[in-house]
Design a protein around this motif. Structure first.
Motif, PDB file in Angstrom:
ATOM      1  N   ALA A   1      13.697   9.124   1.472  1.00 46.41           N
ATOM      2  CA  ALA A   1      14.752   8.120   1.318  1.00 46.41           C
ATOM      3  C   ALA A   1      16.003   8.625   2.026  1.00 46.41           C
ATOM      4  N   PRO A   2      16.749   7.796   2.678  1.00 46.78           N
ATOM      5  CA  PRO A   2      16.684   6.340   2.695  1.00 46.78           C
ATOM      6  C   PRO A   2      15.867   5.747   3.839  1.00 46.78           C
ATOM      7  N   ALA A   3      15.108   6.562   4.554  1.00 43.72           N
ATOM      8  CA  ALA A   3      14.327   6.057   5.688  1.00 43.72           C
ATOM      9  C   ALA A   3      13.316   5.006   5.215  1.00 43.72           C
ATOM     10  N   ILE A   4      13.099   4.005   6.049  1.00 45.36           N
ATOM     11  CA  ILE A   4      12.123   2.954   5.741  1.00 45.36           C
ATOM     12  C   ILE A   4      11.160   2.732   6.901  1.00 45.36           C
ATOM     13  N   SER A   5      11.153   3.665   7.833  1.00 43.61           N
ATOM     14  CA  SER A   5      10.234   3.552   8.965  1.00 43.61           C
ATOM     15  C   SER A   5       9.713   4.936   9.333  1.00 43.61           C
ATOM     16  N   GLY A   6       8.711   4.934  10.180  1.00 39.94           N
ATOM     17  CA  GLY A   6       8.150   6.186  10.640  1.00 39.94           C
ATOM     18  C   GLY A   6       6.645   6.246  10.507  1.00 39.94           C
ATOM     19  N   ASN A   7       6.085   5.426   9.627  1.00 41.35           N
ATOM     20  CA  ASN A   7       4.641   5.379   9.450  1.00 41.35           C
ATOM     21  C   ASN A   7       4.260   3.927   9.155  1.00 41.35           C
ATOM     22  N   PRO A   8       3.410   3.332   9.983  1.00 41.19           N
ATOM     23  CA  PRO A   8       3.051   1.920   9.780  1.00 41.19           C
ATOM     24  C   PRO A   8       2.431   1.623   8.411  1.00 41.19           C
ATOM     25  N   ASP A   9       1.666   2.563   7.870  1.00 39.19           N
ATOM     26  CA  ASP A   9       1.068   2.343   6.550  1.00 39.19           C
ATOM     27  C   ASP A   9       2.156   2.270   5.472  1.00 39.19           C
ATOM     28  N   PHE A  10       3.140   3.145   5.560  1.00 40.81           N
ATOM     29  CA  PHE A  10       4.266   3.076   4.631  1.00 40.81           C
ATOM     30  C   PHE A  10       5.051   1.784   4.812  1.00 40.81           C
ATOM     31  N   GLU A  11       5.296   1.425   6.049  1.00 45.70           N
ATOM     32  CA  GLU A  11       6.108   0.236   6.327  1.00 45.70           C
ATOM     33  C   GLU A  11       5.482  -1.025   5.745  1.00 45.70           C
ATOM     34  N   ARG A  12       4.160  -1.122   5.757  1.00 50.28           N
ATOM     35  CA  ARG A  12       3.493  -2.296   5.162  1.00 50.28           C
ATOM     36  C   ARG A  12       3.663  -2.307   3.647  1.00 50.28           C
ATOM     37  N   VAL A  13       3.541  -1.155   3.005  1.00 49.10           N
ATOM     38  CA  VAL A  13       3.755  -1.067   1.547  1.00 49.10           C
ATOM     39  C   VAL A  13       5.197  -1.455   1.224  1.00 49.10           C
ATOM     40  N   PHE A  14       6.130  -0.954   2.010  1.00 49.82           N
ATOM     41  CA  PHE A  14       7.546  -1.261   1.805  1.00 49.82           C
ATOM     42  C   PHE A  14       7.822  -2.753   1.985  1.00 49.82           C
ATOM     43  N   ARG A  15       7.215  -3.361   3.005  1.00 54.81           N
ATOM     44  CA  ARG A  15       7.443  -4.792   3.252  1.00 54.81           C
ATOM     45  C   ARG A  15       6.871  -5.655   2.135  1.00 54.81           C
TER      46      ARG A  15
ATOM     47  N   TYR B   1      -1.500 -11.170  -0.910  1.00 60.12           N
ATOM     48  CA  TYR B   1      -0.591 -10.743   0.153  1.00 60.12           C
ATOM     49  C   TYR B   1      -0.548  -9.216   0.200  1.00 60.12           C
ATOM     50  N   MET B   2      -0.389  -8.598  -0.966  1.00 61.67           N
ATOM     51  CA  MET B   2      -0.299  -7.144  -1.049  1.00 61.67           C
ATOM     52  C   MET B   2      -1.587  -6.469  -0.563  1.00 61.67           C
ATOM     53  N   THR B   3      -2.723  -6.920  -1.048  1.00 58.52           N
ATOM     54  CA  THR B   3      -3.984  -6.273  -0.671  1.00 58.52           C
ATOM     55  C   THR B   3      -4.332  -6.534   0.794  1.00 58.52           C
ATOM     56  N   GLY B   4      -4.047  -7.733   1.274  1.00 54.43           N
ATOM     57  CA  GLY B   4      -4.291  -8.025   2.684  1.00 54.43           C
ATOM     58  C   GLY B   4      -3.400  -7.214   3.601  1.00 54.43           C
ATOM     59  N   TYR B   5      -2.116  -7.150   3.257  1.00 55.44           N
ATOM     60  CA  TYR B   5      -1.151  -6.419   4.075  1.00 55.44           C
ATOM     61  C   TYR B   5      -1.448  -4.925   4.077  1.00 55.44           C
ATOM     62  N   ALA B   6      -2.002  -4.403   2.982  1.00 53.21           N
ATOM     63  CA  ALA B   6      -2.352  -2.982   2.919  1.00 53.21           C
ATOM     64  C   ALA B   6      -3.399  -2.635   3.971  1.00 53.21           C
TER      65      ALA B   6
ATOM     66  N   ALA C   1      -4.062  -4.624   6.922  1.00 49.38           N
ATOM     67  CA  ALA C   1      -3.505  -4.900   8.253  1.00 49.38           C
ATOM     68  C   ALA C   1      -2.481  -6.022   8.123  1.00 49.38           C
ATOM     69  N   ALA C   2      -1.459  -5.953   8.945  1.00 48.55           N
ATOM     70  CA  ALA C   2      -0.402  -6.971   8.887  1.00 48.55           C
ATOM     71  C   ALA C   2      -0.955  -8.382   9.077  1.00 48.55           C
ATOM     72  N   GLN C   3      -1.994  -8.511   9.884  1.00 48.51           N
ATOM     73  CA  GLN C   3      -2.569  -9.826  10.160  1.00 48.51           C
ATOM     74  C   GLN C   3      -3.289 -10.421   8.943  1.00 48.51           C
ATOM     75  N   LYS C   4      -3.582  -9.614   7.944  1.00 48.69           N
ATOM     76  CA  LYS C   4      -4.345 -10.091   6.790  1.00 48.69           C
ATOM     77  C   LYS C   4      -3.459 -10.532   5.626  1.00 48.69           C
ATOM     78  N   ARG C   5      -2.172 -10.695   5.862  1.00 43.53           N
ATOM     79  CA  ARG C   5      -1.265 -11.085   4.789  1.00 43.53           C
ATOM     80  C   ARG C   5      -1.086 -12.605   4.663  1.00 43.53           C
ATOM     81  N   SER C   6      -1.530 -13.355   5.642  1.00 42.79           N
ATOM     82  CA  SER C   6      -1.211 -14.786   5.739  1.00 42.79           C
ATOM     83  C   SER C   6      -1.764 -15.624   4.595  1.00 42.79           C
ATOM     84  N   ARG C   7      -2.999 -15.398   4.179  1.00 41.00           N
ATOM     85  CA  ARG C   7      -3.594 -16.229   3.126  1.00 41.00           C
ATOM     86  C   ARG C   7      -2.802 -16.097   1.830  1.00 41.00           C
ATOM     87  N   GLY C   8      -2.520 -14.862   1.424  1.00 43.71           N
ATOM     88  CA  GLY C   8      -1.741 -14.645   0.208  1.00 43.71           C
ATOM     89  C   GLY C   8      -0.346 -15.217   0.317  1.00 43.71           C
ATOM     90  N   PHE C   9       0.256 -15.061   1.502  1.00 42.54           N
ATOM     91  CA  PHE C   9       1.599 -15.603   1.707  1.00 42.54           C
ATOM     92  C   PHE C   9       1.592 -17.123   1.552  1.00 42.54           C
TER      93      PHE C   9
END
Length: 130
Positions: free
Chosen positions: A34-48, A90-95, A97-105
């Motif tokens: 903290a306070p970083a919110i970037s640096g690893n795509p897997d973390f960034e998806r959890v954060f988003r 949304y959470m499980t799809g986004y975990a 891949a980013a492309q898998k979040r749409s249905r939940g959203f």
């Protein structure tokens, strides 16, 4: 009394709390201090997931309660459960891949939209026919 809506409100807040814990765990797992919110795509998806849930709560919660008050506690609760289910998808799809979040959203956005528009319609109806 609005017992069903109150219960769904608590479930939604518990889901948000769960996403917050997920961010803390992801920080430790991926070494993002903290306070970083970037640096690893897997973390960034959890954060988003957490941030997107937070962004939707001010739309969802007032709409949920207004719908319960002006339309129906039980129907508001069912739509609230649909919203939570959409957030979970949304959470499980986004975990994965980013492309898998749409249905939940889409599911959660539809539930929130139904609560919002249903509330608005019921309030306007009462204003005009009150």
């Amino acid at each position: 009394m609005y017992h069903f809506t109150a219960l769904v409100t608590l479930l939604a807040l518990m889901f948000y709390f769960y996403t917050s814990i997920g961010v803390a765990r992801a920080r430790a797992k991926y070494g993002i201090k903290a306070p970083a919110i970037s640096g690893n795509p897997d973390f960034e998806r959890v954060f988003r997931v957490q941030m997107n849930t937070l962004e939707w709560l001010p739309i969802f919660l007032p709409s949920l309660w207004l719908f319960a008050i002006y339309v129906s506690d039980a129907i508001a609760a069912v739509l609230g459960l649909v919203w939570i289910a959409g957030r979970f998808l949304y959470m499980t799809g986004y975990a994965e891949a980013a492309q898998k979040r749409s249905r939940g959203f889409g599911i959660q956005a539809g539930a929130a939209g139904a609560l919002l528009l249903g509330s608005l319609g019921a309030i306007l109806w009462r204003l005009v026919h009150g």
